[in-house]
Every structure is written in structure tokens, then in C-alpha cells.
Design a protein around this motif. Structure first.
Motif, PDB file in Angstrom:
ATOM      1  N   LEU A  10       0.755  -1.091  -0.037  1.00  0.00           N
ATOM      2  CA  LEU A  10       0.052   0.069  -0.072  1.00  0.00           C
ATOM      3  C   LEU A  10       0.832   1.112  -0.034  1.00  0.00           C
ATOM      4  O   LEU A  10       0.549   2.239  -0.557  1.00  0.00           O
ATOM      5  CB  LEU A  10      -0.921   0.053   1.239  1.00  0.00           C
ATOM      6  N   ALA A  11       1.945   1.531   0.756  1.00  0.00           N
ATOM      7  CA  ALA A  11       2.769   2.304   0.938  1.00  0.00           C
ATOM      8  C   ALA A  11       3.396   2.663  -0.140  1.00  0.00           C
ATOM      9  O   ALA A  11       3.555   3.649  -1.015  1.00  0.00           O
ATOM     10  CB  ALA A  11       3.715   2.348   2.014  1.00  0.00           C
ATOM     11  N   ALA A  12       4.179   1.603  -1.000  1.00  0.00           N
ATOM     12  CA  ALA A  12       4.779   1.760  -2.208  1.00  0.00           C
ATOM     13  C   ALA A  12       4.028   2.398  -3.245  1.00  0.00           C
ATOM     14  O   ALA A  12       4.378   2.895  -4.226  1.00  0.00           O
ATOM     15  CB  ALA A  12       5.261   0.417  -2.482  1.00  0.00           C
ATOM     16  N   PHE A  14       1.895   4.547  -2.792  1.00  0.00           N
ATOM     17  CA  PHE A  14       1.226   5.982  -2.477  1.00  0.00           C
ATOM     18  C   PHE A  14       0.939   6.822  -3.734  1.00  0.00           C
ATOM     19  O   PHE A  14       0.102   7.786  -3.800  1.00  0.00           O
ATOM     20  CB  PHE A  14       2.039   6.596  -1.599  1.00  0.00           C
ATOM     21  N   SER A  54       0.825   3.874   8.881  1.00  0.00           N
ATOM     22  CA  SER A  54       1.423   3.726   7.573  1.00  0.00           C
ATOM     23  C   SER A  54       0.604   3.466   6.446  1.00  0.00           C
ATOM     24  O   SER A  54       0.531   4.024   5.172  1.00  0.00           O
ATOM     25  CB  SER A  54       2.689   2.742   7.526  1.00  0.00           C
ATOM     26  N   VAL A  55      -0.356   2.574   6.875  1.00  0.00           N
ATOM     27  CA  VAL A  55      -1.597   2.344   5.986  1.00  0.00           C
ATOM     28  C   VAL A  55      -2.434   3.538   5.436  1.00  0.00           C
ATOM     29  O   VAL A  55      -2.926   3.839   4.530  1.00  0.00           O
ATOM     30  CB  VAL A  55      -2.508   1.406   6.619  1.00  0.00           C
ATOM     31  N   ALA A  58      -0.625   5.719   2.934  1.00  0.00           N
ATOM     32  CA  ALA A  58      -0.533   5.198   1.768  1.00  0.00           C
ATOM     33  C   ALA A  58      -2.068   5.388   1.241  1.00  0.00           C
ATOM     34  O   ALA A  58      -2.436   5.681   0.233  1.00  0.00           O
ATOM     35  CB  ALA A  58      -0.424   3.715   1.866  1.00  0.00           C
ATOM     36  N   GLY A  61      -2.457   9.160   0.682  1.00  0.00           N
ATOM     37  CA  GLY A  61      -1.493   9.959  -0.102  1.00  0.00           C
ATOM     38  C   GLY A  61      -0.760  10.921   0.823  1.00  0.00           C
ATOM     39  O   GLY A  61      -0.237  11.806   0.133  1.00  0.00           O
ATOM     40  N   LEU A  82       9.278   5.278   3.997  1.00  0.00           N
ATOM     41  CA  LEU A  82       8.289   5.992   4.239  1.00  0.00           C
ATOM     42  C   LEU A  82       8.653   7.427   4.555  1.00  0.00           C
ATOM     43  O   LEU A  82       8.332   8.513   4.391  1.00  0.00           O
ATOM     44  CB  LEU A  82       7.098   5.515   5.052  1.00  0.00           C
ATOM     45  N   PHE A 170      -5.879  -0.810  -4.545  1.00  0.00           N
ATOM     46  CA  PHE A 170      -4.848  -1.475  -3.931  1.00  0.00           C
ATOM     47  C   PHE A 170      -5.100  -3.018  -3.714  1.00  0.00           C
ATOM     48  O   PHE A 170      -4.341  -3.987  -4.030  1.00  0.00           O
ATOM     49  CB  PHE A 170      -4.543  -0.984  -2.544  1.00  0.00           C
TER      50      PHE A 170
END
Length: 222
Positions: A10-12, A14, A54-55, A58, A61, A82, A170
Motif C-alpha cells: 500500500l505504501a509503495a 502511494f 503507515s496504511v 498510503a 497519499g 516512508l 490496492f
């Protein structure tokens, strides 16, 4: 084979385009089965579970909805990739833990003027003090650490911030990659699959990820 957690995926991702959250009232049923209504998608969240801050970054944004987060989580963010994407995360307050990893500092959370608190649903004594002072609490689940429970947690978070459509993108990507992996390893006999030792650093210690952890989902999948 490389294994990536869903939170990391998810983070990747963003940078994918997404629509702005609506301003309509929302009602969400959390992992306790408790129905929580907010006048609009939350703009200021205190996020205690790891790695849910972090989620949220993501899914949204940005770091804009995170009023405060777990100090362990902020360390992971600032020391990882991140932190390079969102350097402003280093300035997010992290004074919301009173003791241990998840016991809330109620006074600090109140001082941050949050719209809601994201917390694990158990034990109940980490939620009760928050609800006692009138804070809306969204309870998430971390046991058993299955993919199904993880997706339920993500669905609740996405609803709270009005980013259901972004989560759907996602998850579609995730499900497609999961299907590819399952197909690639389907014909490998169980006896021929390697054993795995997954070590992770946390709080200055190195720990092995056991069977009741989300990492085990990826280990056994591949």
C-alpha cells in the motif's frame, strides 16, 4: 522469492491517482462489531496500532490526517522508505502511549483534538478509558493474524477516511499478485518447500515472526 506485506505494498503505491474523500457523514462497523458514526471522514486521527499509521498515509497519499501516532510506528516510518516519501512524518506527535505498546495516554490524545482514535479491540482496558471520556474509538483486530482479518481492518480504515475507492484499487492489485504467486507454487510438493526463518528488528531487538503473525501468511503462501 521476495515477499512484501500488504501494508508495504500500500505504501509503495502511494502515488496512484485517487479521488478526494467525501464530506458526508459516515458510519462504520469496527472489528468489535460496534457501529461508530462520524459527521464526516476523519480529518484528525490518533492511531495506536502498528502499522496502521503507515496504511493511512498510503491510502490518503499524505500524513495530513494523522494527528498523533504510536512512537514505535513513527520510528519505523522515519527510519524506513516512508520517511523519505513523507519527511514531515518525523514531526507527528507520538506522545499517545501511557505504558507498554498500546495503553493510551488519554490526556495527550484529548489535547490533540482528534476526531477518532484507532485502537486494537482487545484487551478491553486499552479502549475503555478512551470511550469513558467520549472519544470515538475504532477497534481493529490483530489476532488471528490472517489475510482476511487484515483486509477487514483495511476496509474499516478506508471507510473512516473516505478512501474506499482507493483501497479497492490496492486490493485488486494485491489479489492479482497473490493469484500469480499461488499459481507459480501450486505444483511444488510440500516436502520440497524450504523452511524459513523470518527475523525482524523492533525496539532494538531482533525477533522471529511466528505462526500467528501476518508475515506467516506470506511465508506459507510462497
Amino acid at each position: 522469492m521476495r515477499r512484501i506485506s500488504l501494508a508495504a505494498a500500500l505504501a509503495a503505491a502511494f502515488f496512484l491517482p485517487f479521488r478526494a474523500a467525501s464530506a458526508d457523514p459516515i458510519t462504520v462497523t469496527d472489528l468489535r462489531g460496534v457501529e461508530v458514526t462520524l459527521p464526516a471522514p476523519a480529518e484528525r486521527l490518533a492511531i495506536i496500532p502498528i502499522p496502521m499509521a503507515s496504511v493511512v498515509m498510503a491510502l490518503d497519499g499524505s500524513t495530513g490526517r494523522i494527528a498523533a501516532m504510536n512512537p514505535t510506528a513513527i520510528q519505523s516510518v522515519t527510519e524506513g522508505f516512508l520517511g523519505q516519501i513523507y519527511p514531515e512524518a518525523a514531526d507527528i506527535p507520538s506522545d499517545i502511549i501511557a505504558s507498554g505498546q498500546f495503553a493510551p495516554n488519554v490526556e495527550a490524545i484529548l489535547a490533540h483534538g482528534v476526531d477518532a482514535v484507532i485502537q486494537w479491540k482487545s484487551p478491553t482496558d486499552i479502549i475503555a478509558p478512551l470511550e469513558a471520556v467520549g472519544l470515538p474509538v475504532i477497534g481493529l483486530q490483530n489476532d488471528p493474524a490472517t489475510q482476511e482479518i487484515n483486509e477487514q481492518n483495511l476496509t474499516v480504515l478506508a471507510t473512516v477516511i473516505g478512501q474506499e475507492a482507493r483501497l479497492a484499487e490496492f486490493l485488486a492489485l494485491h489479489h492479482a499478485r497473490r493469484a500469480e504467486i499461488e499459481a507459480a507454487v501450486a505444483d511444488i510438493p510440500e516436502a520440497d518447500r524450504p523452511s524459513v526463518l523470518y527475523l525482524r528488528a523492533q525496539g532494538g531487538q531482533t525477533r522471529a515472526a511466528g505462526t500467528n503473525t501476518y508475515r506467516n501468511f506470506w511465508i506459507t503462501l510462497a
